[in-house]
Design a protein around this motif. Sequence first.
Motif: not given
Lengths: 226, 226
Positions: B75, B201-202, B205, B208-209
């Motif tokens: 992160s 940032r996308r 995500h 992490s998704d």
Amino acid sequence: MSRASDIAYNTIREMIVSGELMPGDPLGEEALAEICGVSRTPVRDAMRRLESELLIRRSESQRSFVADWSLDDISDAFELRAMLEGLAAQRAASRISAADIRKLEAYNQRIGEANASTPADVDAFLEENRKFHTLILDVAGSARLKTLLQTLIEQPIIWRTAHHYSPHELLRSYQEHDELIAAFKRGDPAWAEAIMSGHIRRAFHAYSDAHHGLAMLDAERSKKRA
Amino acid sequence: MSRASDIAYNTIREMIVSGELMPGDPLGEEALAEICGVSRTPVRDAMRRLESELLIRRSESQRSFVADWSLDDISDAFELRAMLEGLAAQRAASRISAADIRKLEAYNQRIGEANASTPADVDAFLEENRKFHTLILDVAGSARLKTLLQTLIEQPIIWRTAHHYSPHELLRSYQEHDELIAAFKRGDPAWAEAIMSGHIRRAFHAYSDAHHGLAMLDAERSKKRA
DNA sequence: GATCGCCTTATTGTATACAAAATGGATCAG
DNA sequence: CTGATCCATTTTGTATACAATAAGGCGATC
């Protein structure tokens, strides 16, 4: 600091930071090994470290030279440092403990004392200032951020900046640290980020004002070489 | 890439990035030298480089291990990358030439083509994506920024992210590149910065998704080790 | 049975010798 | 006089041997 590669690292680094070696000067492994009193192997180790910190640059044919920093380079370094130290302060604001805040207050008190002596004790200022910023970086809790920033804050030109501070600028720096501590006490990340970013940018402007641009920088170089 | 230290670097790096070596695995110089078919000297060189890129960590007693990345570390890396690549895009917006914009368009067209094939050609996507981001970084014109970012974007976990992209996420990435090009054509630094930062940032995500947190990450590790 | 200390062994650190590559200068041709 | 090519010399890259240091196991002692 007793290993030969550490001796080599510190010796070479000090020669660059102090100005004994000038930007563009060639760095031969053999010669440096003799100066440091060790063999080429630890010297090569040290040079790799210094290269990754951008204090040394290598030509395409693998020869090494003291890195040359243009005013643009210096400006870039400060811009990045402002951004990254701002991020560090922002992160620290929501993580810092009361004990660490007390440490920061102690450091900054000593900074104030260093400023109060006449003439100002710049070495003491630098040492406590370093502790102050390092602690914030530690509290920020990102190994990666710390790694990135340390390649920036250890740069010789940035490091020497404080030697050109006026008494007023030293006082201003001290006050900004106080305001940063206040932001930490409130746990306000945005405030901390703003203060820290401005703090670094102010340092750059103090530096560039003191040098009146590149011409002055070159003049200083010639003087030192003589 | 014919020098022995480059062979060692690429070999060891590939073993780490591919997952052949797992986080925490010890790295002995002697053993790696034999694997790479070179002596310990270039292996030590390579390990220093990999250490500065945070792919290897060293214990207090100087022994080396494959670095272990927690979800927090990942992160952090994405957060820093978003910030720094955002800055790069911002700087590039006011410096980029028409010729370079055409290059970006060509790269992104090939990205679109890679996405269109079934199944999507992820390797081609990654290669053109790398060129796209590298060109922006070059246009940004800050050696320091480039140095800092390259230690982030070459990380194995970040690099593998795209392999987990859904078709929809691949398309979205392609569209964001297009929007970035539009911002460049307008010469709008703030727009470019916003798009790039969001773009990175996308990506985080999406990553992490796909992994549903750390548990899934550990499961993948166990599978690969078997 | 547990713990402390020593000793063996494995691993990293350093020095040196040699190989490869590059620089700079000298020589020769145009 | 200019330029290019080749060679001598310097500089960097690699291998190997040896020294220093840390880890792990073994045994002694409490």
